[in-house]
Motif scaffolding. Structure first.
Motif, mmCIF file in Angstrom:
data_model
loop_
_atom_site.group_PDB
_atom_site.id
_atom_site.type_symbol
_atom_site.label_atom_id
_atom_site.label_comp_id
_atom_site.label_asym_id
_atom_site.label_seq_id
_atom_site.Cartn_x
_atom_site.Cartn_y
_atom_site.Cartn_z
ATOM 1 N N ASP A 110 4.382 37.564 36.488
ATOM 2 C CA ASP A 110 5.364 38.240 35.644
ATOM 3 C C ASP A 110 5.981 39.470 36.297
ATOM 4 O O ASP A 110 6.938 40.032 35.771
ATOM 5 N N TYR A 111 5.432 39.878 37.437
ATOM 6 C CA TYR A 111 5.921 41.105 38.067
ATOM 7 C C TYR A 111 6.682 40.822 39.355
ATOM 8 O O TYR A 111 6.834 41.686 40.192
ATOM 9 N N ASN A 112 7.160 39.577 39.532
ATOM 10 C CA ASN A 112 7.912 39.230 40.727
ATOM 11 C C ASN A 112 9.136 38.410 40.368
ATOM 12 O O ASN A 112 9.484 37.445 41.017
ATOM 13 N N LYS A 113 9.811 38.800 39.297
ATOM 14 C CA LYS A 113 10.960 38.032 38.813
ATOM 15 C C LYS A 113 12.294 38.728 39.059
ATOM 16 O O LYS A 113 13.335 38.178 38.772
ATOM 17 N N ASP A 114 12.254 39.950 39.582
ATOM 18 C CA ASP A 114 13.499 40.696 39.712
ATOM 19 C C ASP A 114 14.209 40.268 40.985
ATOM 20 O O ASP A 114 14.156 40.928 41.989
ATOM 21 N N SER A 115 14.885 39.145 40.886
ATOM 22 C CA SER A 115 15.456 38.414 42.002
ATOM 23 C C SER A 115 16.092 39.283 43.070
ATOM 24 O O SER A 115 17.200 39.745 42.945
ATOM 25 N N GLY A 116 15.338 39.470 44.146
ATOM 26 C CA GLY A 116 15.936 40.090 45.301
ATOM 27 C C GLY A 116 15.438 41.467 45.652
ATOM 28 O O GLY A 116 15.827 41.997 46.671
ATOM 29 N N LYS A 117 14.575 42.078 44.834
ATOM 30 C CA LYS A 117 14.077 43.387 45.217
ATOM 31 C C LYS A 117 13.212 43.238 46.463
ATOM 32 O O LYS A 117 12.400 42.337 46.562
ATOM 33 N N TYR A 118 13.366 44.167 47.400
ATOM 34 C CA TYR A 118 12.700 44.051 48.690
ATOM 35 C C TYR A 118 11.195 43.875 48.531
ATOM 36 O O TYR A 118 10.535 44.606 47.819
ATOM 37 N N GLY A 119 10.662 42.890 49.253
ATOM 38 C CA GLY A 119 9.223 42.714 49.318
ATOM 39 C C GLY A 119 8.594 42.189 48.051
ATOM 40 O O GLY A 119 7.384 42.174 47.940
ATOM 41 N N GLU A 120 9.384 41.745 47.060
ATOM 42 C CA GLU A 120 8.786 41.384 45.794
ATOM 43 C C GLU A 120 8.992 39.916 45.431
ATOM 44 O O GLU A 120 8.789 39.524 44.292
ATOM 45 N N TYR A 121 9.425 39.115 46.386
ATOM 46 C CA TYR A 121 9.387 37.675 46.166
ATOM 47 C C TYR A 121 7.939 37.222 46.266
ATOM 48 O O TYR A 121 7.205 37.655 47.144
ATOM 49 N N PHE A 122 7.538 36.336 45.397
ATOM 50 C CA PHE A 122 6.184 35.804 45.473
ATOM 51 C C PHE A 122 6.233 34.466 46.200
ATOM 52 O O PHE A 122 6.835 33.516 45.725
ATOM 53 N N THR A 123 5.645 34.409 47.373
ATOM 54 C CA THR A 123 5.640 33.171 48.152
ATOM 55 C C THR A 123 4.714 32.169 47.481
ATOM 56 O O THR A 123 3.546 32.468 47.241
ATOM 57 N N PRO A 124 5.196 30.968 47.168
ATOM 58 C CA PRO A 124 4.346 29.969 46.518
ATOM 59 C C PRO A 124 3.086 29.679 47.339
ATOM 60 O O PRO A 124 3.121 29.669 48.576
ATOM 61 N N HIS A 125 2.004 29.454 46.631
ATOM 62 C CA HIS A 125 0.720 29.214 47.283
ATOM 63 C C HIS A 125 0.797 28.031 48.242
ATOM 64 O O HIS A 125 0.218 28.067 49.340
ATOM 65 N N ALA A 126 1.528 26.970 47.868
ATOM 66 C CA ALA A 126 1.628 25.778 48.725
ATOM 67 C C ALA A 126 2.298 26.114 50.048
ATOM 68 O O ALA A 126 1.857 25.654 51.116
ATOM 69 N N VAL A 127 3.363 26.900 50.013
ATOM 70 C CA VAL A 127 4.057 27.284 51.240
ATOM 71 C C VAL A 127 3.146 28.125 52.124
ATOM 72 O O VAL A 127 3.066 27.928 53.347
ATOM 73 N N ALA A 128 2.435 29.077 51.519
ATOM 74 C CA ALA A 128 1.511 29.927 52.270
ATOM 75 C C ALA A 128 0.413 29.090 52.929
ATOM 76 O O ALA A 128 0.039 29.328 54.091
ATOM 77 N N THR A 129 -0.099 28.121 52.195
ATOM 78 C CA THR A 129 -1.165 27.269 52.717
ATOM 79 C C THR A 129 -0.675 26.427 53.889
ATOM 80 O O THR A 129 -1.363 26.280 54.910
ATOM 81 N N ILE A 130 0.514 25.844 53.758
ATOM 82 C CA ILE A 130 1.085 25.033 54.844
ATOM 83 C C ILE A 130 1.270 25.888 56.091
ATOM 84 O O ILE A 130 0.922 25.475 57.215
ATOM 85 N N MET A 131 1.813 27.080 55.935
ATOM 86 C CA MET A 131 2.028 27.958 57.087
ATOM 87 C C MET A 131 0.705 28.278 57.780
ATOM 88 O O MET A 131 0.610 28.222 59.011
ATOM 89 N N ALA A 132 -0.316 28.588 56.997
ATOM 90 C CA ALA A 132 -1.617 28.931 57.578
ATOM 91 C C ALA A 132 -2.244 27.727 58.285
ATOM 92 O O ALA A 132 -2.774 27.848 59.401
ATOM 93 N N ARG A 133 -2.178 26.568 57.660
ATOM 94 C CA ARG A 133 -2.788 25.366 58.250
ATOM 95 C C ARG A 133 -2.087 24.932 59.540
ATOM 96 O O ARG A 133 -2.718 24.358 60.433
ATOM 97 N N LEU A 134 -0.796 25.212 59.629
ATOM 98 C CA LEU A 134 -0.067 24.823 60.838
ATOM 99 C C LEU A 134 -0.196 25.857 61.950
ATOM 100 O O LEU A 134 0.032 25.544 63.117
ATOM 101 N N LEU A 135 -0.569 27.065 61.618
ATOM 102 C CA LEU A 135 -0.833 28.067 62.647
ATOM 103 C C LEU A 135 -2.236 27.942 63.215
ATOM 104 O O LEU A 135 -2.466 28.235 64.393
ATOM 105 N N VAL A 136 -3.183 27.518 62.381
ATOM 106 C CA VAL A 136 -4.585 27.459 62.787
ATOM 107 C C VAL A 136 -5.135 26.085 62.458
ATOM 108 O O VAL A 136 -5.258 25.719 61.287
ATOM 109 N N SER A 137 -5.467 25.298 63.471
ATOM 110 C CA SER A 137 -6.015 23.971 63.233
ATOM 111 C C SER A 137 -7.494 24.084 62.876
ATOM 112 O O SER A 137 -8.172 25.044 63.264
ATOM 113 N N PRO A 138 -8.031 23.105 62.148
ATOM 114 C CA PRO A 138 -9.414 23.217 61.665
ATOM 115 C C PRO A 138 -10.464 23.190 62.768
ATOM 116 O O PRO A 138 -11.596 23.619 62.557
#
Length: 554
Positions: free
Chosen positions: A197-225
């Motif tokens: 509820d605190y990341n809806k003000d479209s466009g304020k610097y640094g306050e976009y909430f990155t979806p968990h799925a996107v964050a997980t994909i980025m992490a998994r592709l940077l670091v292999s198991p």
């Protein structure tokens, strides 16, 4: 109590805190998030302290806390010397609480007069006691306290005591003790609910909430198991609430990395600190800086330099934002860091300044020669012909640093309609192969408030990750290309431009062929007939037009 039950009770706690704020005229107020986050943190620290007391590495103390009907009573009954001895046995990331700091103590004092002062003094005192461990810094080297007075946000002094009582009552419904061992897997879900509820003000610097799925994909592709990593320096220069860097730390192993972050948003930094505390990453709190990453970078060596410092960098930078004051600041000038140049400040609307192009250059500058990075960009960056984006893409290709690109589905962010892609960088890459993935057709759509959001399933995530790791060509989904092929395509990073054009041939009989041709001829004959009629009608209309002599030209 099951994990799902605790998640439900945790969400109920968050909702109750929000309701208490609403009942006191603070719903939607700029300070509501401070109250909700601080009370959630206070609850967590209190329960964490009790959990560690019951598991303390001293048999005598451990027995006293576990045999007592309430550990709070056993702890309060101790002498000051005993309590200080207890603190020495606790893990380094455990908060220190005195008896007067416990939720149970405040609960028992709720009927006292001027309870709001008791409440506020407790918050401030607890924050001061743990300042050396839990404070974060601004780029100006000032400390930001862990806890602060809250009741002053209620404008009517007569309502402050009841407000403080309601907040404490919210905290007594359940205990976090059963899930402290779960860390990221539990708290990533809870944290997303907390900050939504605190990341809806479209466009304020640094306050976009990155979806968990996107964050997980980025992490998994940077670091292999199968990688074993020790003492990695990880960074997010536009950290927001910490979703990206937290997923990366979890993928590496929280004990195997140090986290460095910066963000100029006070709100985001407050939530980031909570995120680190929830996930037993208190040791990284001294590396959290609140400030402008571009002109006041808070992470540097003793000699003042800060290039090539990090093993991993993740970032979802602001795409378009007014950074006109930043780029005109004398401290901003660094031609080595900003090799591609600085985007112009639009005259009509400064908010449209493409500042993400500057952050990409900053990321390349702070990344080690063997480092890896993943950066969220607007999909338009992949093919933009303008000077700066093209220069950045050329450097990534000419240096051999580009590992791959994943174009995400539209509306993957609920609060912005901008299509996004993730660019993966590997400065230590030894081959010339790059994988380009178009994942735009994946996911399902759900409604979030008034917006449509695309949600990726676990299967979608796995498809992206496995295809990327295996460097596979998949029809209309992925293409493995060489660096030379990218150069031939004018440095385009768009997967679609590399897909093979296929023509499907279908075997038909001569009879079927003749039937289709007859239908085509018949259809065309009708269309030609209609066309001729239309031509004749137009000519008749033109012939009927006559010059009007009554209308004189000026």
């Amino acid at each position: 109590m099951s994990t799902s039950d605790i998640i439900k009770k945790t969400e109920d706690l968050i909702d109750a805190l929000r309701a208490t704020c609403g009942n006191n005229g603070l719903s939607g107020d700029g300070n509501e998030y401070k109250i909700v986050v601080q009370m959630f943190l206070y609850k967590f620290l209190n329960d964490k302290f009790g959990y560690e007391l019951k598991h303390i590495q001293n048999e005598e103390y451990r027995s006293r806390f576990n045999e007592a009907a309430h550990w709070e009573s056993a702890y309060t009954a101790m002498t000051d010397e005993e309590r200080e001895d207890v603190w020495d046995y606790l893990p380094a990331d455990t908060p220190k609480l005195k008896p007067e700091h416990l939720i149970a103590n405040l609960y028992n004092r709720m009927n006292e007069g001027d309870f709001s002062s008791v409440f506020d003094n407790t918050m401030v005192s607890l924050g001061q006691l743990n300042a050396d461990k839990f404070s974060v810094k601004t780029s100006g080297k000032s400390s930001v306290a862990l806890l602060e007075s809250l009741t002053n946000y209620v404008t009517d002094p007569d309502k402050r005591d009841d407000f403080a009582r309601a907040l404490i009552n919210n905290l007594t419904t359940f205990n976090f003790e059963d899930i402290f061992h779960q860390k990221y897997d539990f708290f990533s879900t809870v944290f997303e609910y907390l900050v939504s509820d605190y990341n809806k003000d479209s466009g304020k610097y640094g306050e976009y909430f990155t979806p968990h799925a996107v964050a997980t994909i980025m992490a998994r592709l940077l670091v292999s198991p199968d990688e074993t990593i020790h003492s990695a320096a990880t960074c997010d220069p536009t950290a927001g609430t910490g979703t990206l860097v937290m997923a990366l730390a979890h993928q590496i192993g929280e004990a195997n990395c140090s986290i460095f972050t910066q963000d100029q948003s006070q709100k985001s930094t407050t939530m980031l600190r909570l995120n680190l505390i929830l996930n037993n990453l208190v040791s990284s709190l001294p590396n959290v800086i609140q400030g402008d990453s571009l002109i006041d970078w808070g992470h540097e060596r003793k000699d003042g330099t800060f290039d090539k410092m990090f093993d991993y960098v993740v970032s979802n930078p602001p795409f378009k934002e007014d950074f006109s004051q930043t780029v005109t600041n004398a401290a901003f000038k660094n031609t080595d860091r900003f090799f591609a140049g600085i985007p112009n400040v639009p005259k009509g609307d400064k908010q449209k300044m493409e500042i993400y192009l500057v952050f990409i250059q900053h990321i390349l500058y702070i990344l080690k020669d063997t480092g890896k990075a993943a950066v969220v960009v607007p999909t338009g960056f992949l093919t933009a012909s303008a000077k700066i984006p093209l220069a950045i893409r050329k450097k990534l290709v000419d240096k051999g640093w580009l590992r791959g690109v994943v174009s995400m589905p539209s509306n993957i962010f609920a609060n912005t309609g901008t299509n996004v892609s993730v660019v993966f960088i590997d400065k230590g890459k030894k081959d010339d192969k790059v994988i380009l993935i178009d994942a735009s057709k994946l996911g399902t759509t759900e409604k979030v408030d008034k917006n449509q959001r695309t949600v990726l399933s676990t299967a979608d995530e796995d498809k992206i990750v496995n295809t990327f790791r295996n460097m596979e060509d998949v029809d209309d989904f992925s293409k493995v290309v060489s660096l030379d092929e990218i150069k031939e395509k004018k440095y385009s990073f768009s997967a679609g431009q590399y897909f093979d054009i296929k023509i499907d041939y279908v075997d038909i009989t001569e009879e079927e062929f003749n039937r289709r041709m007859t239908e085509y001829k018949s259809t065309l004959a009708k269309q030609f007939e209609e066309s001729h009629k239309l031509e004749e009608e137009i000519m008749k209309q033109l012939a009927s037009l006559k010059f009007n002599e009554d209308v004189k030209g000026e």
